[in-house]
Design a protein around this motif. Structure first.
Motif, PDB file in Angstrom:
ATOM      1  N   PHE A 366       0.827  -1.206   0.000  1.00 57.34           N
ATOM      2  CA  PHE A 366       0.000   0.000   0.000  1.00 57.34           C
ATOM      3  C   PHE A 366       0.865   1.262   0.000  1.00 57.34           C
ATOM      4  O   PHE A 366       0.558   2.242  -0.677  1.00 57.34           O
ATOM      5  CB  PHE A 366      -0.960   0.024   1.195  1.00 57.34           C
ATOM      6  N   TYR A 367       1.954   1.196   0.745  1.00 52.27           N
ATOM      7  CA  TYR A 367       2.856   2.349   0.792  1.00 52.27           C
ATOM      8  C   TYR A 367       3.351   2.683  -0.621  1.00 52.27           C
ATOM      9  O   TYR A 367       3.354   3.843  -1.040  1.00 52.27           O
ATOM     10  CB  TYR A 367       4.024   2.030   1.719  1.00 52.27           C
ATOM     11  N   MET A 368       3.759   1.651  -1.345  1.00 55.20           N
ATOM     12  CA  MET A 368       4.263   1.882  -2.702  1.00 55.20           C
ATOM     13  C   MET A 368       3.148   2.406  -3.596  1.00 55.20           C
ATOM     14  O   MET A 368       3.351   3.313  -4.398  1.00 55.20           O
ATOM     15  CB  MET A 368       4.833   0.587  -3.273  1.00 55.20           C
ATOM     16  N   GLN A 369       1.975   1.816  -3.436  1.00 55.51           N
ATOM     17  CA  GLN A 369       0.855   2.250  -4.275  1.00 55.51           C
ATOM     18  C   GLN A 369       0.474   3.695  -3.960  1.00 55.51           C
ATOM     19  O   GLN A 369       0.102   4.450  -4.847  1.00 55.51           O
ATOM     20  CB  GLN A 369      -0.340   1.310  -4.075  1.00 55.51           C
ATOM     21  N   SER A 370       0.641   4.062  -2.696  1.00 53.51           N
ATOM     22  CA  SER A 370       0.286   5.428  -2.312  1.00 53.51           C
ATOM     23  C   SER A 370       1.339   6.436  -2.770  1.00 53.51           C
ATOM     24  O   SER A 370       1.227   7.626  -2.496  1.00 53.51           O
ATOM     25  CB  SER A 370       0.112   5.521  -0.802  1.00 53.51           C
ATOM     26  N   ARG A 371       2.368   5.922  -3.431  1.00 59.12           N
ATOM     27  CA  ARG A 371       3.338   6.821  -4.065  1.00 59.12           C
ATOM     28  C   ARG A 371       3.199   6.765  -5.584  1.00 59.12           C
ATOM     29  O   ARG A 371       4.078   7.189  -6.313  1.00 59.12           O
ATOM     30  CB  ARG A 371       4.769   6.453  -3.642  1.00 59.12           C
ATOM     31  N   GLY A 372       2.123   6.146  -6.053  1.00 55.15           N
ATOM     32  CA  GLY A 372       1.839   6.164  -7.487  1.00 55.15           C
ATOM     33  C   GLY A 372       2.243   4.917  -8.233  1.00 55.15           C
ATOM     34  O   GLY A 372       2.076   4.827  -9.452  1.00 55.15           O
ATOM     35  N   ILE A 373       2.813   3.933  -7.518  1.00 57.22           N
ATOM     36  CA  ILE A 373       3.294   2.723  -8.190  1.00 57.22           C
ATOM     37  C   ILE A 373       2.141   1.730  -8.318  1.00 57.22           C
ATOM     38  O   ILE A 373       1.462   1.433  -7.331  1.00 57.22           O
ATOM     39  CB  ILE A 373       4.471   2.112  -7.394  1.00 57.22           C
TER      40      ILE A 373
ATOM     41  N   HIS B  73      -3.018   4.131  -6.673  1.00 56.89           N
ATOM     42  CA  HIS B  73      -1.947   4.752  -7.462  1.00 56.89           C
ATOM     43  C   HIS B  73      -2.505   5.777  -8.449  1.00 56.89           C
ATOM     44  O   HIS B  73      -1.820   6.718  -8.821  1.00 56.89           O
ATOM     45  CB  HIS B  73      -1.121   3.688  -8.174  1.00 56.89           C
ATOM     46  N   VAL B  76      -2.844   9.114  -6.759  1.00 58.90           N
ATOM     47  CA  VAL B  76      -1.581   9.857  -6.672  1.00 58.90           C
ATOM     48  C   VAL B  76      -1.343  10.622  -7.971  1.00 58.90           C
ATOM     49  O   VAL B  76      -0.972  11.794  -7.953  1.00 58.90           O
ATOM     50  CB  VAL B  76      -0.399   8.903  -6.388  1.00 58.90           C
ATOM     51  N   PHE B  84       2.414   9.422   5.739  1.00 63.60           N
ATOM     52  CA  PHE B  84       1.981   8.395   6.693  1.00 63.60           C
ATOM     53  C   PHE B  84       2.306   8.751   8.138  1.00 63.60           C
ATOM     54  O   PHE B  84       3.374   9.290   8.435  1.00 63.60           O
ATOM     55  CB  PHE B  84       2.663   7.057   6.360  1.00 63.60           C
ATOM     56  N   PHE B  98      13.122   3.696  -5.219  1.00 59.05           N
ATOM     57  CA  PHE B  98      11.707   3.793  -4.869  1.00 59.05           C
ATOM     58  C   PHE B  98      11.106   5.087  -5.421  1.00 59.05           C
ATOM     59  O   PHE B  98      10.070   5.091  -6.100  1.00 59.05           O
ATOM     60  CB  PHE B  98      11.596   3.739  -3.343  1.00 59.05           C
ATOM     61  N   SER B 105       6.249   6.128 -12.563  1.00 59.55           N
ATOM     62  CA  SER B 105       4.919   5.510 -12.649  1.00 59.55           C
ATOM     63  C   SER B 105       3.851   6.578 -12.823  1.00 59.55           C
ATOM     64  O   SER B 105       2.909   6.412 -13.604  1.00 59.55           O
ATOM     65  CB  SER B 105       4.605   4.700 -11.390  1.00 59.55           C
ATOM     66  N   ILE B 106       4.017   7.659 -12.083  1.00 60.64           N
ATOM     67  CA  ILE B 106       3.040   8.744 -12.194  1.00 60.64           C
ATOM     68  C   ILE B 106       3.116   9.381 -13.576  1.00 60.64           C
ATOM     69  O   ILE B 106       2.101   9.620 -14.231  1.00 60.64           O
ATOM     70  CB  ILE B 106       3.291   9.802 -11.096  1.00 60.64           C
TER      71      ILE B 106
END
Ligand SMILES: Nc1ncnc2c1ncn2[C@@H]1O[C@H](COP(=O)(O)OP(=O)(O)OP(=O)(O)O)[C@@H](O)[C@H]1O
Ligand SMILES: [Mg+2]
Lengths: 420, 245
Positions: A366-373, B73, B76, B84, B98, B105-106
């Motif tokens: 979720f952390y990664m997804q919440s950064r757009g991944i 995603h 974002v 967080f 990362f 990705s964005i």
């Protein structure tokens, strides 16, 4: 009476091979007197060899190579040895380095010699009796072969081929080399039975990679037997990406002080395939060090196992022996088994082992997804980071890049949401 | 920018958010305060798209789009960022890798080309320097072995890199020493523009001294029970939740 019909077949085959026909027959007969190991054998609890019981199995024959293009993904190697259906192919093999050329010959002679004894194992005995060909690599004192020796094994035969390969690697004092054994094949049902006998003299250093990208219906059993003298360094990596069943064994005996054995492995299992690793590190002298890092992934009925045994003799004081096995189950159908085994007779030693089986960290996803991944990429990144532990010790360079690319490729084909 | 109407959120069988309404316009800075367990982080995670939280009714409009229909995603890429309360450790994945993967990705979702390694490094160096984050920390695995304050600062580096329209910052101030609080506050203030908005969740007046909110809300038992200006935060600090809300 033999318990299985197929054994007669193997017996007949043995006497047709080069070298001492009687010795070959005897070796197969002795090996098979109780039949193939079943899950009741302690060492074979997790590997199912039922597929090998078919009567139809026959020794592989030389393949038509006219159309064959061999690609090992490595630009710079000191030698490329190619074995097709268990037979050496001089046409496809190449030597790029004089030292490598001087160190290598090919043999198809019978030999039952093992760097570390494994008398009772059927698979080992069959290999002695039925061995078709292998490389004999002798690296002279203080000779350094920098670029990898690439040994490619390709299975392009018909259904029910069995290939028996036996390499011998000897590094004299102070010698150093790197060997990659890669196994690939078509989608026929076949068996690769490979043994690599290794002797490392004082101060010798060997990097040894075994890579299984066997075909989807293949059974791969390979064993490394390694004998280490003082201050020798052996780094092994087994990477299990292919085959219906792939099983890597590593039997290491340390008989010289100051030796360091690092035995790592990664296995990626999916679609009902089974990937097993079995290691035995035998510390017979003081002041030696062994360390093992195994990481496995299992999804979609994939199964992985790790049986890691460390024995420390009574006089082997100051031994350091560590072992870490971690498995990730990507869904509820994946399976992982671990059986660490420590037999320590010395009192002044530091030995550790750890085994965990877990799932992908939802919080990290979720952390990664919440950064757009996106979730597929996030999953791949986590899985790659996880298996990366097992590859971390391999020195940076083209060989490592190639292996990392292969694991990434595996993940792309198996771990995207459509694939899951 | 953000319009939350009558939001109800369940975790398992228990209802955590309970008919919540909130409207945030571009250019505004909001603060949410409220007792432990009130549902502040649940609200933040729900807005960010965490699927373990189950929206049972209500609607959330973000920049004219139905936020609840988007995957995390995608939110974002649409311009939403969540800092967080407990940043997650990711062993084996470097901070740089990362962040670069995230940015690309964005960009991919927005139909833009990938950033080159050079462009990315230049940007991340500038941002890290502003937030007084050592470049060596960016090479380390994501949050692994970071102190509490370092993790929060890392969140701010990520926010600055992603440059969101709406930043939801869940207790970004807790765990920070006095100097770090000032640095992080400067980072938040730099993100305040006419076309952006900030939603801070905090327990402390201290942060609000540095980042002056336009509105302060009290969240209690899954609802916003009181809203006011910056003076409401002072009142809460003096009298406690029970007396004020
Ligand atoms: N995954 C979960 N499973 C079960 N209960 C949960 C879960 N997440 C949150 N809760 C519960 O929901 C309630 C609200 O939690 P939340 O984290 O949103 O509170 P908070 O307002 O952020 O509190 P704090 O000020 O302590 O951070 C709590 O009672 C908490 O135990
Ligand atoms: Mg919270």
């Amino acid at each position: 009476m033999m318990p299985f019909d197929f054994i007669d077949h193997y017996l007949n085959t043995a006497s047709s091979l080069s070298g001492d026909a009687v010795a070959r027959r005897d070796a197969v007969q002795a090996a098979l007197k109780d039949g193939l190991p079943t899950s009741k054998h302690e060492n074979w609890r997790y590997t199912n060899l039922k597929a090998l019981k078919s009567n139809a199995f026959a020794l592989t024959s030389v393949a038509d190579q006219n159309e064959m293009v061999i690609e090992d993904g490595l630009k710079d190697v000191s030698a490329r040895l190619v074995f097709i259906n268990g037979h050496y192919s001089p046409e496809q093999s190449q030597f790029f380095d004089e030292r490598a050329k001087a160190s290598i010959r090919i043999s198809d002679e019978y030999s039952s010699a093992l760097a570390v004894p494994d008398k009772t194992d059927v698979i080992t005995g069959m290999n002695a009796g039925l061995m078709q060909a292998g490389a004999v690599i002798n690296v002279a004192e203080n000779c350094v072969i920098d670029l990898p020796i690439s040994i490619q094994h390709i299975s392009e035969g018909a259904d029910y081929g069995a290939q028996f390969i036996r390499h011998t690697i000897t590094l004299s004092e102070g010698a150093s080399a790197s060997v990659i054994e890669a196994f690939t094949g078509n989608d026929k049902t076949y068996w690769t039975n490979a043994i690599t006998n290794i002797k490392l003299c004082d101060g010798a250093q060997l990097d040894h990679v075994r890579l299984s990208e066997e075909g989807v219906n293949a059974v791969h059993t390979s064993k490394a037997f390694v004998l280490m003298d003082a201050k020798a360094k052996y780094h092994a990596l087994t990477l299990s990406l292919g085959g219906e069943t792939t099983r890597f064994e590593s039997h290491v005996r340390i008989q010289g002080e100051g030796a360091v054995a690092t035995i790592d492995g990664a296995a990626l299992a999916s679609l009902g395939t089974s990937h097993d690793a079995l290691t035995h590190i035998d510390h017979t002298v003081p002041n030696a060090h062994s360390d093992q890092v195994f990481r496995t992934i299992a999804s979609k009925r994939g199964r992985t196992s790790f049986q890691g045994k460390v024995t420390v003799a009574q006089n082997a004081q100051k031994t350091l022996a560590d072992q870490s096995f971690r498995a990730l189950l990507l869904d509820r159908t994946g399976e992982a088994n671990a059986k660490p085994e420590l037999e320590i007779l010395a009192d002044d030693v530091k030995c550790s082992h750890g085994a965990t089986v877990g799932e992908l960290d939802e919080n990290a996803l979720f952390y990664m997804q919440s950064r757009g991944i996106d979730p597929d990429t996030a999953r791949q990144i986590l899985v790659e980071a996880f298996t990366g532990d097992a590859l971390a010790r391999l020195s940076e360079g083209a060989l490592k890049d190639m292996l990392v690319a292969k694991t990434q490729n595996w993940m792309r084909t198996h771990l995207t949401s459509e694939a899951i | 920018m953000l319009n939350i109407t009558d939001l109800h959120v369940n975790v398992g069988d228990s209802q955590i958010i309970n008919g919540l309404n909130l409207r945030i316009k571009a250019g505004e800075t909001h603060a949410i305060m409220g007792p432990n367990g009130a549902g502040k982080s649940t609200l933040a995670s729900t807005l960010a798209g965490r699927t373990t939280f189950d929206v049972t009714s209500g609607s959330v409009d973000f920049e004219g789009q139905n936020l609840l229909e988007m995957e995390a995603h995608e939110r974002v890429a649409a311009g939403l960022f969540l800092g967080f309360q407990y940043p997650v450790e990711i062993p084996g994945v470097s901070n740089l890798n990362f962040m670069r993967t995230a940015m690309n990705s964005i960009r991919k979702q927005l139909g833009k080309s990938e950033l080159s390694a050079g462009e990315f490094l230049k940007e991340v160096r500038t941002v890290a320097a502003k937030l007084d984050m050592d470049f060596d920390m960016l090479k380390r695995f994501v949050n692994v072995g970071f102190s509490g304050g370092e993790k929060k600062r890392n969140e701010m580096v990520q926010m600055a890199m992603l440059n969101p329209k709406l930043a939801i910052l869940d207790e970004t101030d807790s765990g920070l020493d006095i100097d770090a609080l000032r640095i992080v506050s400067d980072g938040i203030n730099a993100q305040r523009r006419d076309d952006t908005a900030i939603l801070m969740i905090t327990h402390y007046q201290r942060l609000l001294d540095y980042v002056k909110p336009d509105f302060v809300h009290v969240l209690s038992a899954g609802q916003i029970v009181k809203s006011g200006g910056p003076e409401l935060a002072r009142e809460l600090e003096e009298k406690g939740y029970a007396a004020v809300a």
